[in-house]
Scaffold this motif. Structure first.
Motif, PDB file in Angstrom:
ATOM      1  N   VAL A 153      -1.868   5.830   2.947  1.00 42.78           N
ATOM      2  CA  VAL A 153      -2.869   5.014   3.634  1.00 42.78           C
ATOM      3  C   VAL A 153      -2.773   5.195   5.147  1.00 42.78           C
ATOM      4  CG1 VAL A 153      -3.578   2.624   4.111  1.00 42.78           C
ATOM      5  CG2 VAL A 153      -3.122   3.351   1.773  1.00 42.78           C
ATOM      6  N   THR A 154      -1.597   5.506   5.672  1.00 44.79           N
ATOM      7  CA  THR A 154      -1.480   5.755   7.114  1.00 44.79           C
ATOM      8  C   THR A 154      -2.427   6.873   7.531  1.00 44.79           C
ATOM      9  OG1 THR A 154       0.849   5.088   7.101  1.00 44.79           O
ATOM     10  CG2 THR A 154       0.086   6.377   8.983  1.00 44.79           C
TER      11      THR A 154
ATOM     12  N   TYR B  81       0.832  -1.200   0.000  1.00 48.43           N
ATOM     13  CA  TYR B  81       0.000   0.000   0.000  1.00 48.43           C
ATOM     14  C   TYR B  81       0.865   1.249   0.000  1.00 48.43           C
ATOM     15  CZ  TYR B  81      -3.964  -3.023   1.051  1.00 48.43           C
ATOM     16  OH  TYR B  81      -4.918  -3.983   0.985  1.00 48.43           O
TER      17      TYR B  81
ATOM     18  N   GLN C 252      -4.989   8.087   5.874  1.00 56.46           N
ATOM     19  CA  GLN C 252      -6.373   7.737   5.589  1.00 56.46           C
ATOM     20  C   GLN C 252      -6.954   6.803   6.652  1.00 56.46           C
ATOM     21  OE1 GLN C 252      -5.808   6.126   1.675  1.00 56.46           O
ATOM     22  NE2 GLN C 252      -5.577   8.149   0.712  1.00 56.46           N
ATOM     23  N   MET C 253      -6.126   5.882   7.145  1.00 58.22           N
ATOM     24  CA  MET C 253      -6.616   4.962   8.173  1.00 58.22           C
ATOM     25  C   MET C 253      -6.831   5.668   9.510  1.00 58.22           C
ATOM     26  SD  MET C 253      -7.535   1.996   7.280  1.00 58.22           S
ATOM     27  CE  MET C 253      -7.651   1.328   8.946  1.00 58.22           C
TER      28      MET C 253
ATOM     29  N   ILE D 104       2.145   2.487   7.438  1.00 62.38           N
ATOM     30  CA  ILE D 104       2.594   1.756   6.256  1.00 62.38           C
ATOM     31  C   ILE D 104       4.125   1.648   6.294  1.00 62.38           C
ATOM     32  CG2 ILE D 104       2.749   1.825   3.741  1.00 62.38           C
ATOM     33  CD1 ILE D 104      -0.016   1.052   4.850  1.00 62.38           C
TER      34      ILE D 104
END
Length: 373
Positions: free
Chosen positions: A101-102, A97, A104-105, A196
């Motif tokens: 994404v870090t 990923y 976003q999570m 990530i």
């Protein structure tokens, strides 16, 4: 209008503090006093059951009693802290990923949409989300606790992930939030993570602190295919060579770690110093604990290992620590999900010890020892 949060972070970073003269000055973790152990075992053995019939729950009850130094343990205000941070090593293609994404999570956590949100709600666990070093701003999201050391680490392929001062500040930040949580009456704490690239950091820490071959520590992380796994292995082998000259635990942690791993290590050490039960999640959390234990081995006695992750190196890491995990569900999500799922077993262990009748109180005959032939 809210921005994407991925703009260059320009807010205040966690302020620098004086570095402790020695790391030992930061924590004082007492060894567990075994004097109460015979009385604890007597109480367990005289419940209305065959000896050892509750299996691992009996060992869990014994451990909680020793941590709390009481025959009537209680669990109060359970908390789970999820530390999030970005990793420079993610730019080397070691994850399936992308780094964003870090961020976003973390927003998913804030919006109560992640697995850890669900499990904490189910089991009455207070969840706190901490920005240990995400490459983005959460100024519009006040529920995210700002403990940002920097907007992500450097790539440890080429240089240390963080400076010695950043590492010490991260340890102190993890400890500070635990002191705040303890003030609410909490005596059981779990740590989770989001970042990530952090399986790469955990793998390298495991390799350096256990001495196991890198291949035995390596796993697929977020689901790498064979070609991606070979690339990850090559990157980590090169990174291991870059930092092979380091020998001191703090130097290794600074060179190979991540801000969320270091803050988790500080949180675990502080929780043990305050006499809390420490819930240990999967591979990454266990790697953070491994680093903490290299600094203060006494921390291990306070730890309950919640599950064995499906990440390839976790079983070997647990074996290295002599740990016996409560669950084996094939999890590899992180976030502290294993802690939340295992917490009801701690309630069960405390419950049988404090509420179950004894042979004497129930008027039940105990097992009879056969006469000698």
């Amino acid at each position: 209008m809210r921005g994407t949060g991925r703009e260059k972070y320009v807010g205040p970073l966690l302020p620098a503090r004086p570095v402790a003269s020695t790391f030992a000055d930061m924590f004082s973790i007492p060894a567990l006093n075994p004097a109460l152990a015979p009385a604890i075992q007597h109480k367990i053995d005289h419940k209305t059951k065959p000896l050892g019939a509750l299996g691992q729950l009996e060992g869990l009850a014994r451990q909680i009693c020793l941590i709390q130094q009481t025959l009537t343990p209680t669990l109060h205000q359970p908390h789970l802290l999820v530390f999030a941070a970005d990793h420079g090593i993610a730019r080397e293609g070691v994850s399936k990923y992308p780094p964003e994404v870090t961020y976003q999570m973390v927003l998913n956590f804030v919006q109560n949409g992640a697995a850890i949100n669900v499990f904490c709600r189910q089991h009455g666990i207070t969840l706190k989300i901490l920005d240990a070093g995400v490459a983005g701003s959460f100024a519009d999201y006040p529920t995210v606790i700002d403990q940002k050391i920097a907007p992500g680490t450097r790539s440890f392929l080429h240089e240390p992930a963080m400076t010695a001062q950043e590492c010490t500040r991260a340890l102190e930040a993890g400890a500070a939030v635990v002191r705040e949580v303890a003030a609410t009456g909490c005596n059981v704490l779990g740590c989770g993570e989001m970042g990530i690239g952090n399986t790469s950091a955990a793998t390298l820490l495991m390799h350096r602190f256990t001495g196991l071959p890198l291949a035995e520590c390596l796993g697929r992380g977020t689901g790498l295919d064979d070609a991606q796994l070979r690339h990850k292995a090559a990157v980590l082998a090169a990174a291991a060579e870059t930092h092979a000259h380091l020998t001191e635990p703090l130097d290794i942690l600074a060179a190979c770690g991540g801000f969320e791993l270091v803050q988790m290590a500080g949180a675990m050490l502080q929780a043990a110093a305050l006499g809390m039960v420490v819930l240990v999640d999967g591979f990454i959390a266990t790697a953070a604990l491994l680093a903490a234990a290299r600094l203060h081995p006494e921390v291990l006695a306070y730890c309950v290992f919640c599950h064995q992750s499906d990440e390839a190196g976790h079983a070997r890491l647990l074996a290295h620590l002599g740990a016996w995990p409560l669950l084996q569900l094939g999890l590899r999500l992180g976030e502290g999900t294993g802690c939340a799922l295992a917490y009801p077993l701690l309630l069960a262990a405390v419950g049988f010890l404090t509420e179950m009748a004894s042979f004497e109180s129930a008027g039940v005959s105990q097992a009879v020892t056969p006469p000698a032939v």
